[in-house]
Design an enzyme around this catalytic site. Structure first.
Site, PDB file in Angstrom:
ATOM      1  N   LYS A  83      36.787  52.910  40.085  1.00 32.04           N
ATOM      2  CA  LYS A  83      36.534  52.164  38.847  1.00 32.04           C
ATOM      3  C   LYS A  83      35.029  52.114  38.593  1.00 32.04           C
ATOM      4  CE  LYS A  83      39.000  48.081  37.127  1.00 32.04           C
ATOM      5  NZ  LYS A  83      39.393  46.720  37.523  1.00 32.04           N
TER       6      LYS A  83
HETATM    7  C1  E4P Z   1      41.178  45.018  34.995  1.00 28.39           C
HETATM    8  O1  E4P Z   1      41.101  46.038  35.639  1.00 28.39           O
HETATM    9  C2  E4P Z   1      40.488  43.776  35.339  1.00 28.39           C
HETATM   10  O2  E4P Z   1      40.520  43.652  36.734  1.00 28.39           O
HETATM   11  C3  E4P Z   1      41.156  42.549  34.783  1.00 28.39           C
HETATM   12  O3  E4P Z   1      42.265  42.875  33.980  1.00 28.39           O
HETATM   13  C4  E4P Z   1      40.226  41.558  34.172  1.00 28.39           C
HETATM   14  O4  E4P Z   1      40.967  40.458  33.722  1.00 28.39           O
HETATM   15  P1  E4P Z   1      40.291  39.067  33.349  1.00 28.39           P
HETATM   16  O5  E4P Z   1      39.561  39.230  32.052  1.00 28.39           O
HETATM   17  O6  E4P Z   1      41.430  38.116  33.224  1.00 28.39           O
HETATM   18  O7  E4P Z   1      39.347  38.728  34.472  1.00 28.39           O
END
Ligand code: E4P
Length: 217
Positions: A83
């Protein structure tokens, strides 16, 4: 639509995996912090539980650092998706890593133009954040729809991974628009099964069953 679980909580992943509905997992530095675990140890355990892609996030700000960290994370297991953030440096890292055959999830996407660039850079997944757009009074679902249209216009292979999902309704809307994947916290996936009329119906069926005095077993 594929379901990824947005957590580094091993018990929660195991619980959902038993139902056969976990197509992958996404983590981020905040979720690793929340788990209280070592990133490599917990990520390895997740990769052992799930066959599909497990996103593990780099923290360097420059492309060179992201590439080095990404390759280190990819050593954990074959199903790691590296990522990287949607910055110019992240796009450079995405291009380099996907060219070498790694899966790359480009995260923190908040605009269709960012998603277009990620597809051009060969991203495996683009992660538009719905909830965080809703938080600032924008419509995160509009972004999913825009990206869907753009990717379909040009037949990009990059998969739309709807992220920052906060409600069961987000899951339904993402599926209606045609997101390839949705990543949601375990509580949201559980909430998808709940309906007050199901509970009410079950209660009345069981009351009537009791009146019959019968047993199935
Ligand atoms: C996605 O890969 C992220 O880890 C996640 O969906 C972020 O979510 P949040 O905005 O609820 O922290």
């Amino acid at each position: 639509m594929k379901f990824f679980v947005d957590t580094a909580d091993i018990d929660a992943i195991r619980d959902l995996a038993q139902l056969g509905i976990v197509d992958g997992v996404t983590t981020n530095p905040s979720l690793i912090m929340k788990s209280g675990r070592d990133i490599k140890e917990v990520t390895k355990e997740i990769c052992d539980l799930v066959d599909g892609p497990v996103s593990s996030e780099t923290v360097a700000l420059d492309a060179e650092g992201m590439i080095a960290e990404g390759k280190e994370l990819a050593r954990i297991a074959d199903n790691i998706a590296i990522k990287v953030p949607l910055t110019w440096e992240g796009l450079k890292a995405c291009k380099a890593l996907t060219s070498e055959g790694f899966m790359v999830n480009v995260t923190l996407c908040f605009s269709a133009n960012q998603a277009l660039l990620a597809a051009k850079a060969g991203a495996t997944f683009i992660s538009p954040f719905i909830g965080r757009l809703d938080d600032i009074n924008l419509d995160g679902m509009d972004l999913i729809a825009e990206i869907r249209q753009i990717y379909d216009n040009y037949s990009y292979d990059t998969e739309i991974l709807a992220a920052s999902i906060r409600t069961a309704n987000h899951m339904k809307q993402a599926a209606l628009i045609g997101a390839d994947v949705a990543t949601a916290p375990p509580n949201v996936i559980h909430a998808m099964a709940a309906h007050p009329l199901t509970d009410k119906g079950l209660e009345s069926f069981l009351k009537d069953w009791e009146k019959t005095g019968q047993k199935i077993l």
